[in-house]
Design a protein around this motif. Sequence first.
Motif, PDB file in Angstrom:
ATOM      1  N   GLY A   1       0.819  -1.203   0.000  1.00  0.00           N
ATOM      2  CA  GLY A   1       0.000   0.000   0.000  1.00  0.00           C
ATOM      3  C   GLY A   1       0.849   1.247   0.000  1.00  0.00           C
ATOM      4  O   GLY A   1       0.442   2.312  -0.443  1.00  0.00           O
ATOM      5  N   GLY A   2       2.063   1.125   0.505  1.00  0.00           N
ATOM      6  CA  GLY A   2       2.947   2.276   0.641  1.00  0.00           C
ATOM      7  C   GLY A   2       4.246   1.801   1.246  1.00  0.00           C
ATOM      8  O   GLY A   2       4.437   0.587   1.423  1.00  0.00           O
ATOM      9  N   PRO A   3       5.174   2.729   1.569  1.00  0.00           N
ATOM     10  CA  PRO A   3       6.487   2.303   2.055  1.00  0.00           C
ATOM     11  C   PRO A   3       6.539   1.851   3.511  1.00  0.00           C
ATOM     12  O   PRO A   3       7.594   1.486   3.996  1.00  0.00           O
ATOM     13  CB  PRO A   3       7.364   3.544   1.847  1.00  0.00           C
ATOM     14  N   ARG A   4       5.411   1.843   4.202  1.00  0.00           N
ATOM     15  CA  ARG A   4       5.439   1.576   5.649  1.00  0.00           C
ATOM     16  C   ARG A   4       6.082   0.240   5.998  1.00  0.00           C
ATOM     17  O   ARG A   4       6.853   0.155   6.952  1.00  0.00           O
ATOM     18  CB  ARG A   4       4.030   1.617   6.215  1.00  0.00           C
TER      19      ARG A   4
ATOM     20  N   ILE B   1      -2.129  -8.454 -10.932  1.00  0.00           N
ATOM     21  CA  ILE B   1      -2.980  -7.888  -9.873  1.00  0.00           C
ATOM     22  C   ILE B   1      -2.337  -6.590  -9.381  1.00  0.00           C
ATOM     23  O   ILE B   1      -2.983  -5.571  -9.200  1.00  0.00           O
ATOM     24  CB  ILE B   1      -3.142  -8.899  -8.711  1.00  0.00           C
ATOM     25  N   GLY B   2      -1.028  -6.636  -9.162  1.00  0.00           N
ATOM     26  CA  GLY B   2      -0.288  -5.443  -8.785  1.00  0.00           C
ATOM     27  C   GLY B   2       0.386  -4.827 -10.011  1.00  0.00           C
ATOM     28  O   GLY B   2       0.414  -5.439 -11.078  1.00  0.00           O
ATOM     29  N   PHE B   3       0.934  -3.636  -9.820  1.00  0.00           N
ATOM     30  CA  PHE B   3       1.560  -2.897 -10.911  1.00  0.00           C
ATOM     31  C   PHE B   3       3.053  -2.722 -10.615  1.00  0.00           C
ATOM     32  O   PHE B   3       3.410  -2.061  -9.632  1.00  0.00           O
ATOM     33  CB  PHE B   3       0.901  -1.527 -11.063  1.00  0.00           C
TER      34      PHE B   3
ATOM     35  N   GLU C   1       5.340  -0.839 -11.809  1.00  0.00           N
ATOM     36  CA  GLU C   1       5.819   0.547 -11.694  1.00  0.00           C
ATOM     37  C   GLU C   1       5.494   1.145 -10.330  1.00  0.00           C
ATOM     38  O   GLU C   1       6.290   1.879  -9.756  1.00  0.00           O
ATOM     39  CB  GLU C   1       5.308   1.439 -12.829  1.00  0.00           C
ATOM     40  N   LEU C   2       4.329   0.795  -9.797  1.00  0.00           N
ATOM     41  CA  LEU C   2       3.924   1.303  -8.475  1.00  0.00           C
ATOM     42  C   LEU C   2       4.792   0.672  -7.383  1.00  0.00           C
ATOM     43  O   LEU C   2       5.287   1.364  -6.487  1.00  0.00           O
ATOM     44  CB  LEU C   2       2.441   0.983  -8.240  1.00  0.00           C
TER      45      LEU C   2
ATOM     46  N   ARG D   1       8.267   2.098  -7.394  1.00  0.00           N
ATOM     47  CA  ARG D   1       8.285   3.479  -6.885  1.00  0.00           C
ATOM     48  C   ARG D   1       8.200   3.471  -5.345  1.00  0.00           C
ATOM     49  O   ARG D   1       8.858   4.274  -4.683  1.00  0.00           O
ATOM     50  CB  ARG D   1       7.108   4.260  -7.488  1.00  0.00           C
ATOM     51  N   ILE D   2       7.404   2.562  -4.803  1.00  0.00           N
ATOM     52  CA  ILE D   2       7.278   2.483  -3.341  1.00  0.00           C
ATOM     53  C   ILE D   2       8.628   2.099  -2.725  1.00  0.00           C
ATOM     54  O   ILE D   2       9.042   2.668  -1.713  1.00  0.00           O
ATOM     55  CB  ILE D   2       6.159   1.490  -2.946  1.00  0.00           C
TER      56      ILE D   2
ATOM     57  N   LEU E   1      10.842   5.084  -2.705  1.00  0.00           N
ATOM     58  CA  LEU E   1      10.474   6.112  -1.718  1.00  0.00           C
ATOM     59  C   LEU E   1      10.695   5.649  -0.280  1.00  0.00           C
ATOM     60  O   LEU E   1      10.559   6.439   0.650  1.00  0.00           O
ATOM     61  CB  LEU E   1       8.997   6.488  -1.895  1.00  0.00           C
TER      62      LEU E   1
END
Lengths: 261, 234
Positions: free
Chosen positions: B175-178, B200-202, B204-205, B208-209, B212
């Motif tokens: 969901g994010g870098p957490r 299902i997932g991307f 590139e996303l 990027r996570i 970051l």
Amino acid sequence: MVVIDAHTHFAEKGKGSPPNTPEELVAAMDKLRIDAMITTPPYSSISFDRTYDDANTFIYEAMKKYPDRIFGYVRVNPHLRKNAIESAEKFMKMGFLGVKFHPRNEAVAANDPVLVFPVMEKVEKLGGCVLFHTGQPDTYGFAQPTLCGDVADSFPSVPIIIGHMGKGLFDDAILVAKWFDNIILETSFRTTHNIEKAVKIIGPERVVYGSDFYMGGPFGPEIEMMKVKLADISKREKEMILGDNINRILKMGVTSHFEED
Amino acid sequence: MVIIDALAFLGDTIYWKLSAEDLIKRMDKNGIDMAVATPPPPGPDYTEANKKVYEAVKRYPDRIVGFFRVNPQYREKALKEARAAVEEWGFKGFKLDPTNEAYGITSRVVEGVMELARELKVPVYFHTGDSIFSPPEGVGEVARLYPKVTVMMHSSGIHAAMSQQNIVLATGPLGGPRFLDAVSERFDPRRVVFSTCVPIGFPELELRIVELSTLSGENKHLIMGENIKRILGL
């Protein structure tokens, strides 16, 4: 293109993660190319401020400084009953767009007829909106999407924003939005395919971009925006989700601050 | 830096299609060197779907490795095929999805697969997190019962993985870098592998996570490719 983050948090230093000043918040928005944020206090009432008066006032001061960039949802503590109603009225008359309920953190069901509905009546009278934190399993019994559906059914003229699109209960959130026209789905923490599914089932008009900034970290807005941009939907539908929808629904009047890429 | 995607769903399903060529294209576009591919749901019989993964591995042996999807509800048939998959066809691990195939992760049907994985020294990747059939704690219990087997699951199982050293966490979709930030602070980076769950997932996303996140250069190196190389003996 207008980008509005419909779900963010903002508080003074010591009571929330940075940014902690209006200037820092606007600088963060500039960096992320976000035209406006709708923000609300980040913590639960048991932490610092039983009434949220200080926290709402802090956001009000930021709204006054940057009226075209910073907007607010009043945070209320429904258990304080009379205070919650008065607080909603006071701050909405000062320009807040509506009320944010965090049913889990306040330990109140989203459709509680005694603690929530009287505040809803005030919001309805003043023409505002409501944002609910929703999800599972953390909020079961307090804020699953079906309870928000009951609120939407009882207050059909009030836009009801389902924060996080129900998290794991995203299918329920989408169905509730299909059944009640005043339900808005906010995208934070959901996947690109969930956003596509929402658009397919309820159309693009009631899906709005949100990040829960700063809860998702400093890069949350960028990541949540990327999820919308990766979706297999039209460019126009992406523009609607990223800003036009919430701008229209809440009559915000936000204009673009950035050159197009 | 070598980038290996530790989980991709290759093949046709009622929900989507991803051919070997499509997968390679998406890997090339995102700078991914290699992917671990497994058939997508829903099954229930994955014999043909596993063959497609096998054919993809044969066509792109330096880009795709296979995890054999096992539906243990087929009992002896499943075990026979799973053994041949590793011993004869070159699959590097097993993929199980108790939610999709409707069995409890700690039920007896899983035992045969785990015993086989222990014997063949291959990892087992469990789908987890979205049903009562396969909670992360259940994956933790299986890992406790089979300490010599490398058990893999999604990063949402970090709490179960804390106490079980044979659990490896796959990152995506994130969901994010957490989660990665948590790894930086308090989790063994040698037990984390990058994955996208494409389509299902991307990719590139997910990339990027990672970019970051607060991961150090050394930990990124491990997580993006070196760990799965070590685990699969690539």
